[in-house]
Design an enzyme around this catalytic site. Structure first.
Site, PDB file in Angstrom:
ATOM      1  N   THR A 148       0.873  -1.184   0.000  1.00 43.44           N
ATOM      2  CA  THR A 148       0.000   0.000   0.000  1.00 43.44           C
ATOM      3  C   THR A 148       0.904   1.226   0.000  1.00 43.44           C
ATOM      4  O   THR A 148       1.378   1.642  -1.048  1.00 43.44           O
ATOM      5  CB  THR A 148      -0.969   0.011   1.204  1.00 43.44           C
ATOM      6  OG1 THR A 148      -0.231  -0.193   2.409  1.00 43.44           O
ATOM      7  CG2 THR A 148      -2.018  -1.072   1.064  1.00 43.44           C
ATOM      8  N   THR A 185      -1.266  -3.030  10.244  1.00 40.48           N
ATOM      9  CA  THR A 185      -1.757  -3.346   8.889  1.00 40.48           C
ATOM     10  C   THR A 185      -0.686  -4.121   8.245  1.00 40.48           C
ATOM     11  O   THR A 185       0.148  -3.590   7.535  1.00 40.48           O
ATOM     12  CB  THR A 185      -1.962  -2.152   7.977  1.00 40.48           C
ATOM     13  OG1 THR A 185      -2.946  -1.348   8.542  1.00 40.48           O
ATOM     14  CG2 THR A 185      -2.461  -2.563   6.609  1.00 40.48           C
ATOM     15  N   ASN A 391      -0.206  10.357   6.040  1.00 39.77           N
ATOM     16  CA  ASN A 391      -1.428  10.046   6.763  1.00 39.77           C
ATOM     17  C   ASN A 391      -2.409  11.200   6.844  1.00 39.77           C
ATOM     18  O   ASN A 391      -3.529  11.029   7.304  1.00 39.77           O
ATOM     19  CB  ASN A 391      -1.088   9.504   8.148  1.00 39.77           C
ATOM     20  CG  ASN A 391      -0.527   8.103   8.016  1.00 39.77           C
ATOM     21  OD1 ASN A 391      -1.201   7.226   7.525  1.00 39.77           O
ATOM     22  ND2 ASN A 391       0.724   7.934   8.401  1.00 39.77           N
TER      23      ASN A 391
END
Lengths: 396, 396
Positions: A148, A185, A391
């Site tokens: 990702t 994650t 983020n």
């Protein structure tokens, strides 16, 4: 044991492949991968401890009730979590892989990573899955397809002897943000051709998860989708099995993957290793090391190459573990080493030398509590502008 | 109850003052303050729970054994923690204030904030303390002198009735980095002229610390130096005392200070209020709210005005509290309000409206767990480039 190439395809009988099916907008990035064994595998898995568990976790758990699997389908770009069709789509995702691979759907596991809360565009996966080219040369494609915000593909493989037989084990993983104990994650897939019983595989996996992935912190967040799966197809045909050897190999593979995750944490500029020595109990050593490793203030100081050991002792102090502050030594280490705090008091150390140590890409913070014989090492990264940038607008 | 001016000097018989004594290099910033009462005070205090406690904490605790004090000396620029002379210097710091104010050293409390591990330049304090001009007009000077990386002075005061008598209560505090439950790098000093018994004062302070300062998170770090002190000199001469009234007033003063700390967290761009409703137990509501409030990923999303409710439900999920994800609603609120997640599933909401809500300076994240009647509100701030910048080279 020897480090080799080819990740999840290093073990006999494993193939991988990937494709851009259209979940991601960026057409140059693959977003769907398959890992497939020629024969059925003893399979072990560990999952996120988050109360909110995404559908792929639930479906994989269900398919693994018998401890067997033969393939994993993984998509990036969408976590398939917290949306009205998540279970249905996770089952359809496994089904389309089963159809293409001509196997029972119960033998297909599912993993997803990406944004939470959006319906998975399952028809894109269904349309493209059968165009995936499976080959034992495609490890790198699969490793890239599961990324990702990772900046580097993460892959490792080794060759080892079980009795007189040569076995192989390899893995790929993705990490980046939301990395913290109990699986951030994080998706990790490990394959081996070593013959091993499922209950042994499961116990080695659990034990090593605690010693590796659960000792990594990027930002203290634990996601809804994490899992680590180990598939063992037994195709090396080893007749003897030594648990100690297997455990060591699995530990090595998982620790390498864990360190790669820490070093490539979102926005990370450097790998930060925290070692706490001289503790009465291992559990306490781990709590102390993780407290330092997770401190935003320590992480920001490492970004600034600032030997601010005060923040280190402070993080030890709020960890919840009892200790005598007047026994604590703290050093920073990379190409060189410098002791900054001795017996809980600051030393008049060479700031220039400390700075040059902390400017390296891999740095270590070493704390000695002088209260016992247990040690623990954890891994993290510095806190940088880029973490905030990545983020601040991940979804857009 | 009415909000008034003048912070710690609002109550009858309290004076304050400050000076630049030279601990800080910046000569335009005062670094030494005194808060003094005309008469001896019933005094309550709470301290950091960090295992590493700085010398000012230890000396203040010792001086407060009898629950009485008359003055506080506070320096910024140096935490007087983890250095070989810390206890000696904290005692000397109290002593020089006692000499200047002509009072018993046991009636003087000491607080320090700043860098850990460096010896306090006590002679600078001794040289300058008697040049501090004490006045009931000097609240703002004292509030500024205790700041470190704070960008705003933090002060509040109120007037209230106890029976027929008008009483006053006011406070100043400093916050910024290292702010987390169990007191971050937080100093708070509250004064009142209300007559109150020491044991009542202590219990009201403890209770309200849990409901206010312990519900603030800036970065999850808890420092070695934090304390909150309340001094009550009784000079309003109230004959009746209603605990409920006093408790409400103290709650208001502490909540205002707590919110100012959150809004001015290191590098903060906005105040983030997190309210969790519909929980079975208050303790669980607080754990859930603090988990959201402390999440780096949620904080970074708020910086980017990104309505990433997936990170909110994720932070609820790893809080450790049991709940049913399928009951959770999540909204964002400021000048307007938007529901983004209902019954654990994402809604197709208006992204533009959500963005405009999150671009405000004060935003609220509201979670409804639909599992009970308890609620909790916590305060934090966004995670910004400036947090990293400030903490990347704080010492230099």
């Amino acid at each position: 044991m020897k480090v080799i190439e080819n990740g999840v395809c290093a073990a006999i009988g494993f193939k991988a492949g990937s494709i851009h099916c259209g979940i991601r907008k960026n057409q140059t990035k693959d977003d769907l991968a398959l890992i497939v064994s020629d024969t059925i595998c003893q399979t072990a898995a560990v999952y996120t401890k988050n109360k909110v568990k995404a559908a792929p976790i639930l479906v994989t758990k269900k398919h693994l009730i018998n401890g067997m699997s033969q393939a994993i389908i993984v998509n990036s770009g969408n976590a398939n979590a917290c949306n009205p069709k998540e279970i249905e789509n996770a089952e359809l995702e496994a089904q389309c892989a089963a159809d293409y691979l001509n196997m029972d759907v119960e033998n297909v596991l599912v993993a997803s990573t990406g944004v939470i809360g959006q319906v998975l565009p399952i028809e894109k996966i269904q349309d493209k899955v059968s165009d995936i080219n499976l080959s034992s040369e495609n490890n790198s494609n699969a490793a890239k397809a599961i990324m990702t915000t990772d900046t580097k593909e993460k892959t490792v493989a080794v060759e080892f002897k079980m009795g007189s037989v040569t076995c192989h084990m390899g893995g790929i993983c993705k990490g980046s943000g939301m990395i913290h104990p109990n699986m951030g994650t994080m998706l990790a897939f490990i394959t081996t051709d070593c013959k091993v019983e499922q209950n042994v595989l499961q116990s080695c996996l659990l034990d090593n998860t605690n010693k590796t992935f659960n000792r990594v912190s990027v930002d203290g967040d634990t996601s809804t989708n994490d899992m680590c799966i180990v598939m063992a197809n037994g195709m090396a045909q080893n007749e003897v099995f030594e648990k100690e050897v297997f455990d060591q190999v699995l530990h090595f593979v998982m620790e390498e993957l864990a360190k790669k995750i820490a070093a490539d944490g979102e926005g990370a500029g450097k790998l930060m290793t925290v070692t706490v020595n001289g503790v009465d109990a291992l559990e306490n050593a781990q709590t102390l090391a993780m407290s330092v490793c997770s401190s935003s203030l320590v992480k920001a100081a490492m970004f600034g190459a600032d030997a601010n050991w005060g923040r280190v002792i402070c993080a030890l102090g709020y960890s919840g573990v009892e200790f005598d502050p007047e026994l604590v030594d703290i050093s920073f280490k990379s190409n060189d080493e410098i002791l900054c705090c001795e017996s809980g008091k600051g030393l008049d150390f060479d700031e220039e030398k400390a700075k040059s140590i902390l400017l390296q890409e891999e740095i270590e913070i070493i704390c000695d509590m002088h209260s016992g014989n247990e040690s623990c090492t954890c891994w993290g990264c510095d806190l940088t502008y880029d973490y905030v940038k990545i983020n601040g607008d991940y979804r857009t």
